[in-house]
Design a protein around this motif. Structure first.
Motif, mmCIF file in Angstrom:
data_model
loop_
_atom_site.group_PDB
_atom_site.id
_atom_site.type_symbol
_atom_site.label_atom_id
_atom_site.label_comp_id
_atom_site.label_asym_id
_atom_site.label_seq_id
_atom_site.Cartn_x
_atom_site.Cartn_y
_atom_site.Cartn_z
ATOM 1 N N ASP A 288 0.937 -1.102 0.550
ATOM 2 C CA ASP A 288 -0.010 0.334 0.475
ATOM 3 C C ASP A 288 1.193 1.642 0.423
ATOM 4 O OD1 ASP A 288 -2.014 -1.628 -0.220
ATOM 5 O OD2 ASP A 288 -2.901 -1.214 1.935
ATOM 6 N N ALA A 289 1.926 1.178 0.851
ATOM 7 C CA ALA A 289 2.954 2.129 0.930
ATOM 8 C C ALA A 289 3.185 2.549 -0.402
ATOM 9 C CB ALA A 289 4.267 2.118 1.812
ATOM 10 N N ILE A 290 3.853 1.845 -0.867
ATOM 11 C CA ILE A 290 4.332 1.583 -3.099
ATOM 12 C C ILE A 290 2.985 2.276 -3.455
ATOM 13 C CG2 ILE A 290 5.499 0.656 -4.608
ATOM 14 C CD1 ILE A 290 6.854 -0.855 -2.676
ATOM 15 N N VAL A 291 2.293 1.413 -3.345
ATOM 16 C CA VAL A 291 0.709 2.361 -4.652
ATOM 17 C C VAL A 291 0.624 3.647 -4.542
ATOM 18 C CG1 VAL A 291 -1.147 1.583 -4.494
ATOM 19 C CG2 VAL A 291 -0.201 -0.294 -4.914
ATOM 20 N N SER A 292 0.787 4.103 -2.715
ATOM 21 C CA SER A 292 0.718 5.504 -2.492
ATOM 22 C C SER A 292 1.598 6.370 -3.046
ATOM 23 C CB SER A 292 0.412 5.516 -0.929
ATOM 24 O OG SER A 292 -0.904 4.325 -0.122
ATOM 25 N N ALA A 293 2.804 6.093 -3.531
ATOM 26 C CA ALA A 293 3.582 6.419 -3.195
ATOM 27 C C ALA A 293 4.093 7.145 -4.537
ATOM 28 C CB ALA A 293 4.392 6.710 -2.731
ATOM 29 N N LEU A 294 3.397 6.124 -5.540
ATOM 30 C CA LEU A 294 3.338 6.119 -7.448
ATOM 31 C C LEU A 294 2.781 7.007 -6.954
ATOM 32 C CD1 LEU A 294 4.248 2.228 -7.777
ATOM 33 C CD2 LEU A 294 5.776 4.171 -7.939
ATOM 34 N N GLU A 295 1.083 6.924 -7.235
ATOM 35 C CA GLU A 295 0.020 7.405 -7.258
ATOM 36 C C GLU A 295 0.213 9.121 -6.882
ATOM 37 O OE1 GLU A 295 -3.780 4.742 -6.415
ATOM 38 O OE2 GLU A 295 -3.058 5.997 -4.744
ATOM 39 N N ALA A 296 0.636 9.811 -5.844
ATOM 40 C CA ALA A 296 1.533 10.453 -5.631
ATOM 41 C C ALA A 296 2.514 11.335 -6.751
ATOM 42 C CB ALA A 296 1.941 10.862 -4.021
ATOM 43 N N ALA A 297 3.407 10.557 -7.056
ATOM 44 C CA ALA A 297 4.044 11.259 -8.007
ATOM 45 C C ALA A 297 4.221 11.385 -9.664
ATOM 46 C CB ALA A 297 5.302 9.824 -7.538
ATOM 47 N N GLY A 298 2.398 10.189 -9.809
ATOM 48 C CA GLY A 298 2.075 10.833 -10.897
ATOM 49 C C GLY A 298 1.981 9.729 -11.699
ATOM 50 N N ALA A 299 1.527 8.420 -11.321
ATOM 51 C CA ALA A 299 1.394 7.828 -11.881
ATOM 52 C C ALA A 299 0.407 7.700 -12.292
ATOM 53 C CB ALA A 299 2.075 6.167 -11.028
ATOM 54 N N ARG A 300 0.118 7.217 -13.931
ATOM 55 C CA ARG A 300 -0.969 7.507 -14.570
ATOM 56 C C ARG A 300 -1.792 6.201 -14.244
ATOM 57 N NH1 ARG A 300 -2.713 9.299 -19.700
ATOM 58 N NH2 ARG A 300 -1.237 10.587 -18.976
ATOM 59 N N GLU A 301 -1.355 5.049 -14.861
ATOM 60 C CA GLU A 301 -2.210 3.753 -13.247
ATOM 61 C C GLU A 301 -0.703 2.417 -12.875
ATOM 62 O OE1 GLU A 301 -5.014 0.743 -16.210
ATOM 63 O OE2 GLU A 301 -4.142 1.966 -17.236
ATOM 64 N N ILE A 302 -1.847 1.886 -11.932
ATOM 65 C CA ILE A 302 -0.845 0.961 -11.425
ATOM 66 C C ILE A 302 -1.337 -0.724 -11.382
ATOM 67 C CG2 ILE A 302 -0.391 1.046 -9.028
ATOM 68 C CD1 ILE A 302 -0.121 3.116 -8.235
ATOM 69 N N TRP A 303 -0.503 -1.436 -11.250
ATOM 70 C CA TRP A 303 -1.284 -3.315 -11.223
ATOM 71 C C TRP A 303 0.045 -3.373 -9.899
ATOM 72 C CZ3 TRP A 303 0.047 -0.111 -15.194
ATOM 73 C CH2 TRP A 303 -0.938 0.079 -16.930
ATOM 74 N N VAL A 304 -1.106 -4.440 -9.736
ATOM 75 C CA VAL A 304 0.122 -5.134 -8.095
ATOM 76 C C VAL A 304 -0.745 -6.685 -8.779
ATOM 77 C CG1 VAL A 304 -0.146 -5.561 -6.252
ATOM 78 C CG2 VAL A 304 -0.960 -3.865 -6.716
ATOM 79 N N GLN A 305 0.638 -7.425 -8.757
ATOM 80 C CA GLN A 305 0.578 -8.420 -9.452
ATOM 81 C C GLN A 305 1.801 -9.425 -8.144
ATOM 82 O OE1 GLN A 305 -0.283 -10.259 -11.783
ATOM 83 N NE2 GLN A 305 0.379 -11.988 -10.549
ATOM 84 N N LYS A 306 0.819 -10.856 -7.329
ATOM 85 C CA LYS A 306 1.255 -11.315 -6.186
ATOM 86 C C LYS A 306 1.606 -12.789 -6.267
ATOM 87 C CE LYS A 306 -1.998 -9.314 -2.834
ATOM 88 N NZ LYS A 306 -2.055 -9.001 -1.652
ATOM 89 N N TYR A 307 2.660 -12.933 -6.215
ATOM 90 C CA TYR A 307 2.958 -14.680 -6.416
ATOM 91 C C TYR A 307 3.452 -15.145 -5.210
ATOM 92 C CZ TYR A 307 4.689 -12.521 -10.818
ATOM 93 O OH TYR A 307 4.457 -11.636 -12.803
ATOM 94 N N TYR A 308 2.479 -16.053 -5.158
ATOM 95 C CA TYR A 308 2.637 -17.390 -3.641
ATOM 96 C C TYR A 308 3.670 -18.317 -4.386
ATOM 97 C CZ TYR A 308 -1.417 -14.045 -3.095
ATOM 98 O OH TYR A 308 -2.392 -13.128 -3.032
ATOM 99 N N ALA A 309 4.208 -18.598 -3.103
ATOM 100 C CA ALA A 309 4.990 -19.993 -2.953
ATOM 101 C C ALA A 309 4.054 -20.789 -3.014
ATOM 102 C CB ALA A 309 5.424 -19.837 -1.582
ATOM 103 N N ASN A 310 4.392 -22.491 -4.201
ATOM 104 C CA ASN A 310 3.469 -23.684 -3.946
ATOM 105 C C ASN A 310 2.758 -23.485 -4.988
ATOM 106 O OD1 ASN A 310 6.348 -24.721 -3.088
ATOM 107 N ND2 ASN A 310 5.765 -24.549 -1.095
ATOM 108 N N LYS A 311 2.217 -22.373 -5.222
ATOM 109 C CA LYS A 311 1.126 -21.914 -6.173
ATOM 110 C C LYS A 311 0.927 -21.402 -7.573
ATOM 111 C CE LYS A 311 -1.262 -20.672 -1.784
ATOM 112 N NZ LYS A 311 -1.926 -19.629 -1.120
#
Ligand code: PMV
Length: 312
Positions: A288-311
């Motif tokens: 969340d901290a990174i997403v907020s910082a990127l929004e504040a810095a003017g990112a046009r769009e943001i995507w979050v991709q999670k990877y999980y161990a053994n899945k």
């Protein structure tokens, strides 16, 4: 013939962009949450519906879709069915022209759907070859990394002209991808590096081979699940890419913002000179901290991709 579907997903280059054009290794990661589904219904000759982007007949497709048009025509000839009556529908949440391989993903989904329609087996090698039919027309891609990686659902180690090698990755990690809003121009970026190689051959060659070494190290860390060691590698790669002249003030601003918010590492991804960047979150709370910082810095769009161990 019954209804048939083919699926694929977006990809992102973790390390090795640009260096890969000069035969250094690169690592591409799948973005499983950004998907493409092609559905073929055998009726209405050559009717194409492209993810809200295009609707019309195969023969009337505009130049922007020339690669797709030629791919479909070749597939129809390959299956000895040039007059097949069909509707092809593409549904996708992959952003276009953001270095996420949307065109290669489109090609792969279409190829898989046609092979499913004609109940024909498709090897990875043939899938990649077919995808290259479209990529060569759409991008004239110097390295072919998009077509090679779109055919795999796992991270791949890619060297130009060689068979892509799947890399084992079983770790909890989150990548955050942000768009600068500045249209990335891969062709221009590739020519910037080519020029620099002519003008300053020794220094430029050094940056390219250092980028290749970073891919080698990253592969070891991925296989050993040492996620925290990837951050510094991404940061070093960004320094070399910046020295090659393919970063951009907006990319630098987003990269700095992510690092200040606690990202383990951040760099441009793909061609650069605009386009997108990616950051590696240190833990769940950091996202969340990174997403907020990127929004504040003017990112046009943001995507979050999670990877999980053994899945998946
Ligand atoms: O912007 P993308 O994701 O198409 O990546 C371009 C990668 C380059 O190394 C800059 C060019 C290439 O063909 O490999």
């Amino acid at each position: 013939l019954k209804l048939a579907t083919g699926k694929s997903h977006a990809k992102i280059i973790l390390l090795g962009e640009h260096a890969v054009v000069y035969n250094e290794p690169a690592i591409a990661l799948p973005l499983p949450d950004l998907k493409m589904v092609a559905t073929i219904t055998p009726r209405n000759f050559g009717q194409i519906i492209l993810a809200g982007n295009y609707q019309g007949s195969l023969n009337e497709m505009t130049e922007a879709f020339e690669g797709i048009r030629q791919l479909i025509n070749r597939l129809l000839r390959f299956f000895s069915n040039p007059k097949l009556a069909f509707t092809l529908k593409l549904e996708s949440n992959i952003p276009l022209e953001r270095g996420m391989g949307s065109s290669a993903a489109t090609a792969v989904a279409i190829i898989r759907a046609f092979f499913a329609l004609f109940e024909t087996e498709l090897s990875d090698r043939d899938l990649q070859r077919w995808a290259n039919v479209e990529e060569a027309i759409t991008h004239g891609s110097p390295s072919g990394i998009d077509a090679a990686t779109a055919a795999h659902d796992v991270p791949v180690w890619f060297v130009k002209g060689q068979k892509p090698m799947p890399i084992s990755m079983s770790l909890d990690a989150t990548l955050i991808i942000a768009d600068t809003g500045v249209h990335g121009q891969t062709g221009l970026a590739v020519s910037v590096v080519r020029e620099q190689l002519l003008n300053e051959p020794v220094e430029t060659q050094n940056h390219l081979s250092e980028l290749g070494k970073l891919s080698v190290q990253a592969q070891e860390f991925l296989a050993a699940n040492s996620i925290e060691k990837l951050g510094p590698i991404m940061n070093s790669a960004q320094q070399h890419l910046s020295a090659l002249g393919v970063s951009h003030p907006y990319l630098d601003a987003l990269i700095d913002a992510a690092l200040e918010a606690g990202a383990l590492g951040a760099k441009l991804t793909g061609g650069g000179v605009g386009g997108t960047m990616l950051a590696l979150a240190s833990n769940e709370a950091n996202i969340d901290a990174i997403v907020s910082a990127l929004e504040a810095a003017g990112a046009r769009e943001i995507w979050v991709q999670k990877y999980y161990a053994n899945k998946e």
